[in-house]
Design a protein around this motif. Structure first.
Motif, PDB file in Angstrom:
ATOM      1  N   ILE A   1       0.843  -1.188   0.000  1.00  0.00           N
ATOM      2  CA  ILE A   1       0.000   0.000   0.000  1.00  0.00           C
ATOM      3  C   ILE A   1       0.885   1.247   0.000  1.00  0.00           C
ATOM      4  O   ILE A   1       1.667   1.469   0.934  1.00  0.00           O
ATOM      5  N   LYS A   2       0.775   2.054  -1.028  1.00  0.00           N
ATOM      6  CA  LYS A   2       1.555   3.283  -1.134  1.00  0.00           C
ATOM      7  C   LYS A   2       0.928   4.422  -0.340  1.00  0.00           C
ATOM      8  O   LYS A   2       1.629   5.263   0.202  1.00  0.00           O
ATOM      9  N   MET A   3      -0.407   4.449  -0.333  1.00  0.00           N
ATOM     10  CA  MET A   3      -1.107   5.502   0.403  1.00  0.00           C
ATOM     11  C   MET A   3      -2.550   5.081   0.641  1.00  0.00           C
ATOM     12  O   MET A   3      -3.090   4.211  -0.055  1.00  0.00           O
ATOM     13  N   ILE A   4      -3.149   5.689   1.653  1.00  0.00           N
ATOM     14  CA  ILE A   4      -4.553   5.459   1.973  1.00  0.00           C
ATOM     15  C   ILE A   4      -5.217   6.820   2.106  1.00  0.00           C
ATOM     16  O   ILE A   4      -4.665   7.740   2.713  1.00  0.00           O
ATOM     17  N   ASN A   5      -6.408   6.937   1.546  1.00  0.00           N
ATOM     18  CA  ASN A   5      -7.131   8.204   1.638  1.00  0.00           C
ATOM     19  C   ASN A   5      -8.610   7.896   1.812  1.00  0.00           C
ATOM     20  O   ASN A   5      -9.168   7.074   1.090  1.00  0.00           O
TER      21      ASN A   5
ATOM     22  N   ASN B   1       0.942  -0.086  -6.594  1.00  0.00           N
ATOM     23  CA  ASN B   1       1.637  -0.172  -7.872  1.00  0.00           C
ATOM     24  C   ASN B   1       0.647  -0.637  -8.942  1.00  0.00           C
ATOM     25  O   ASN B   1      -0.166  -1.529  -8.700  1.00  0.00           O
ATOM     26  N   ALA B   2       0.737  -0.043 -10.125  1.00  0.00           N
ATOM     27  CA  ALA B   2      -0.192  -0.394 -11.199  1.00  0.00           C
ATOM     28  C   ALA B   2      -0.146  -1.886 -11.517  1.00  0.00           C
ATOM     29  O   ALA B   2      -1.167  -2.491 -11.849  1.00  0.00           O
ATOM     30  N   SER B   3       1.025  -2.490 -11.388  1.00  0.00           N
ATOM     31  CA  SER B   3       1.174  -3.917 -11.692  1.00  0.00           C
ATOM     32  C   SER B   3       0.409  -4.800 -10.709  1.00  0.00           C
ATOM     33  O   SER B   3       0.147  -5.976 -10.981  1.00  0.00           O
TER      34      SER B   3
END
Length: 454
Positions: free
Chosen positions: A416-420, A433-435
């Motif tokens: 997880i890069k970010m949570i909003n 990541n898109a992949s």
């Protein structure tokens, strides 16, 4: 009761589909306002008529011999005309109209593309009206100008003008069935201007709101809206009902069944929308409404969209610097860049933008301005991101949804890069990541809909 019914490209792709559409229209007297798209694909490898028209515009804009491209367009309509035994004069008029548009706008490329692309819907509406008349219906082709669709003069990005609704309201007073082309309007200067691609949904919504119809039926090629992309999950959960806000979030995150800008007009008037299947019209479909009873699972749908990048900014004591966020966003505004999300911490802030808006030159200039004007410790761009949305108004009253979601992603090995999450708690967004986007969606779906599948 009066309904506006919109038929997508796959619904009007050929003569057989026209027959299905006409049968649906004639089933109910209330289906009086009809919006049609351009002919879509007849089979998987086929080319949409709109794409054929773009090829024609390309050739005309480059001042090449465009006879071959023109003939391809004519052939698509010829197949429909011959299948339905419509007058051949309709094809002669179509050809003359396309040539006239090219001659009028050949030196003005943005208007040339708008005029030719809009022809897909415009000519199909004429054919549909002619076919309904042939079946004995009182039916009329109504141009967007006649209907009252007055729009801004911004090629490819039309917006309906407020004064249009007063004229559109008069459509209810007319007799018979009115067939209106989707996707475009006419500016005050008399030019054809298209909505963003997929804008026939927008036309249907505007007509529905202006005429204050009782229901907007949007016919496509699926029985209902699924809770997840059916290509990722076998036999996905079908939605019976969802709210405008839930649909807006899902459409933004990649649900292609309904254009995300099309909700705005009907939301104001609280006109319900029903998504139905042209090929299986007896199916109940999915209703999009202002409010719904919260029952069953708190999550209603999961979607993802790729093509995002993140501008990551770090500065010590950022939270103490009055106006930092405003200045940062002002830089993007001055460079003409629209942002999507702004997750932040006390010493860092990320600006999520769509990759298509940020070319190499714009990126370099923005990073230099952020570094110089805000005196930050670090600023860099992170690419190939996807936004995964978990949507459902029931989440606001349910404990543990976030924990379940993050656990599912962790167990699937998704970073997880970010949570909003917005204050309304209608949706929860995860940057990955898109992949790993498809893996993230399936793991979240399995976690959130396990009870429904059991």
């Amino acid at each position: 009761m009066v309904k506006v019914v919109k038929f997508g490209g796959s619904s009007v792709a050929d003569g057989k589909q026209f027959e299905k559409v006409a049968a649906i229209i004639r089933e109910e007297e209330a289906r009086r306002l009809i919006v049609v798209s351009a002919p879509g694909k007849r089979f998987a490898e086929d080319i949409k008529t709109t794409d054929l028209l773009i090829h024609l515009a390309d050739a005309a804009a480059e001042k090449k011999d465009y006879d071959a491209e023109l003939q391809q367009v004519i052939e698509r309509y010829t197949a429909i005309v011959e299948s339905l035994s419509l007058p051949s004069q309709l094809l002669a008029e179509l050809k003359a109209q396309l040539i006239s548009l090219i001659e009028t706008y050949q030196e003005d490329h943005p208007r040339l593309y708008d005029a030719l692309m809009a022809s897909g819907e415009n000519e199909n509406a004429k054919l549909m009206a002619a076919y309904l008349q042939q079946l004995g219906e009182e039916a009329y082709y109504v141009s967007p100008e006649e209907a009252g669709m007055v729009v801004t003069d911004d090629p490819g990005n039309a917006r309906i003008l407020p004064e249009s609704y007063e004229k559109i309201a008069k459509l209810r007073e007319r007799s018979g069935r009115l067939v209106i082309p989707g996707f475009f309007g006419v500016s005050k200067t008399g030019h054809i201007v298209t909505f963003p691609r997929g804008g026939s949904d927008i036309t249907g919504s505007i007509i529905g709101a202006g005429a204050e119809v009782d229901l907007y039926e949007n016919f496509t090629d699926v029985d209902s809206i699924y809770s997840v992309n059916p290509s990722l999950v076998e036999k996905p959960h079908e939605m019976e009902e969802l709210t405008y806000r839930e649909m807006r979030e899902l459409a933004y995150a990649g649900f292609s069944v309904f254009h995300d800008e099309a909700l705005h007009p009907v939301v104001k008037k609280k006109i319900p929308v029903c998504i139905k299947n042209t090929n299986h019209p007896q199916a109940a479909g999915t209703y999009i409404v202002d409010e719904r009873e919260q029952r069953g699972l708190p999550v209603i749908g999961i979607a993802s969209d790729k093509g995002f990048i993140s501008i990551n900014v770090r500065k010590y004591l950022m939270n103490k610097e009055v106006g930092f966020g405003r200045h940062l966003l002002h830089i993007l505004a001055e460079e003409g860049i629209s942002f999507e999300h702004t997750p932040s911490g006390i010493d860092n802030m990320s600006i999520i933008v769509r990759e298509e808006y940020l070319n190499e030159e714009a990126e370099k200039k923005i990073l230099e301005r952020i570094q110089k004007e805000l005196d930050v410790e670090e600023v860099h761009v992170e690419r190939e991101l996807a936004m995964v949305m978990v949507v459902g108004e029931g989440m606001a009253k349910t404990v543990g949804v976030a924990a379940k979601a993050t656990t599912a992603l962790a167990e699937a090995g998704v970073n997880i890069k970010m949570i909003n999450q917005g204050s309304s708690e209608v949706s929860m967004m995860f940057g990955v990541n898109a992949s790993e986007a498809d893996l993230a969606v399936t793991s979240l779906y399995n976690a959130c809909f396990a009870k429904a599948k059991a």
